[in-house]
Enzyme design. Sequence first.
Site, PDB file in Angstrom:
ATOM      1  N   CYS A  79       0.814  -1.217   0.000  1.00  0.00           N
ATOM      2  CA  CYS A  79       0.000   0.000   0.000  1.00  0.00           C
ATOM      3  C   CYS A  79       0.848   1.268   0.000  1.00  0.00           C
ATOM      4  O   CYS A  79       0.343   2.344  -0.308  1.00  0.00           O
ATOM      5  CB  CYS A  79      -0.937   0.020   1.205  1.00  0.00           C
ATOM      6  SG  CYS A  79      -2.178  -1.281   1.176  1.00  0.00           S
TER       7      CYS A  79
ATOM      8  N   HIS B 231      -9.413   3.330  -1.716  1.00  0.00           N
ATOM      9  CA  HIS B 231      -8.016   2.965  -1.449  1.00  0.00           C
ATOM     10  C   HIS B 231      -7.514   2.038  -2.558  1.00  0.00           C
ATOM     11  O   HIS B 231      -7.480   0.826  -2.392  1.00  0.00           O
ATOM     12  CB  HIS B 231      -7.950   2.290  -0.079  1.00  0.00           C
ATOM     13  CG  HIS B 231      -6.611   1.801   0.344  1.00  0.00           C
ATOM     14  ND1 HIS B 231      -5.420   2.206  -0.221  1.00  0.00           N
ATOM     15  CD2 HIS B 231      -6.269   0.910   1.322  1.00  0.00           C
ATOM     16  CE1 HIS B 231      -4.413   1.596   0.387  1.00  0.00           C
ATOM     17  NE2 HIS B 231      -4.906   0.799   1.321  1.00  0.00           N
TER      18      HIS B 231
END
Length: 379
Positions: free
Chosen positions: A87, A333
């Site tokens: 991420c 996200h």
Amino acid sequence: MNDSTPVIIAARRTPIGTAGLALKDVDTTGLAAPVLGRLHDDLGHDHTPDQVVLGNCVGAGGNVARVASLAAGFDVGVPALTVDLQCGSGLAAITTAAAFVRSGTADLVLAGGVESASTAPWRMWPPADGAAPQRYSRAPFAPAHIGDPEMGAAADAVAARWGISRERQDAYAVRSHSRAAAARAAGRFDDELVALPRLDRDERVRSTLSATTLGRLPAAFTSGGTVTAGNACGINDGAAAVAVVSEGRRRADGIPGLACVDWETMGVDPNLPGVGPVPAIRKLLRRNAITLDDVGVIEVNEAFAAQVLACCDELALDEERVCVEGGALALGHPWGASGAVLAVRLFSQMVRHDGPELGLAAIAVGGGQGVAMLVRRVG
């Protein structure tokens, strides 16, 4: 600040889509190439990048950045690099670009990240002893004997460890959506977006969401847990990128930007990855002799309300100061792009809208890491 300081002078992103919906057929090239091309337009076509760096987590493999660079129309002589820090990939790509510029090995770098969860290929383990192939779900974040939890279960563990209640998580998620909806209605995202044929605004944002509605949702990841589909980020598609040059070049061109003052990556317990930003932020603040009170804009990726709130508590940071125009809980996200989305959001708030002098972006990483970057408005 010296002439070799890296500076972000342009920033763009796609609208962020919900996996399986508007962008379900758009692969990483179809997401990243339009963003790179628009950045090139923003700079003027006489500005040829020396390098393209993109983060990506779950794509089809190969050099995603190279394919997107060529699809964007850049010369075959422009090299491209794909990085994977899970991420944190998008932010790691930008700090890599900043390092290239600071070292003098590149004059202009386009950097960011891209993720198409919708088109990520399925992989299979090869059959053994005559058994059928088994689907390969994900790479490990850490060795199993240390702890390799799924991110949802890890968020529940963070919530329990830091005492983050379900009610507080839901309230934070509602605030993220409310802020993003208000920012969108005020046109605060307009100048950063690169509209795509099937999507021209962020798909996940809900303008009418209440804690009562979220309170009806069941625990999503662990029995008796407090993390739900409503206070978690969802699965998303999108791309974001910035243009990085030296301060000397920015000053000569007479344009404003965000100086990449400093950046840091730190590790934490892989079983509690959501608090990865905490040591990275602390080290940045200490090294630059500042406190969070000195920082005007703070963007922490909202993978889960629980982990953002735990970071705030650990840092003694007022949660109201984080993601004041909404964050990933509302916007989405797109894993490999999310760190770059934070940089784009800083650029919009601080440069496009003449905001505070100092800004901070931080993101947690599966496997127990955190990335943070400190920026200063210049020009």
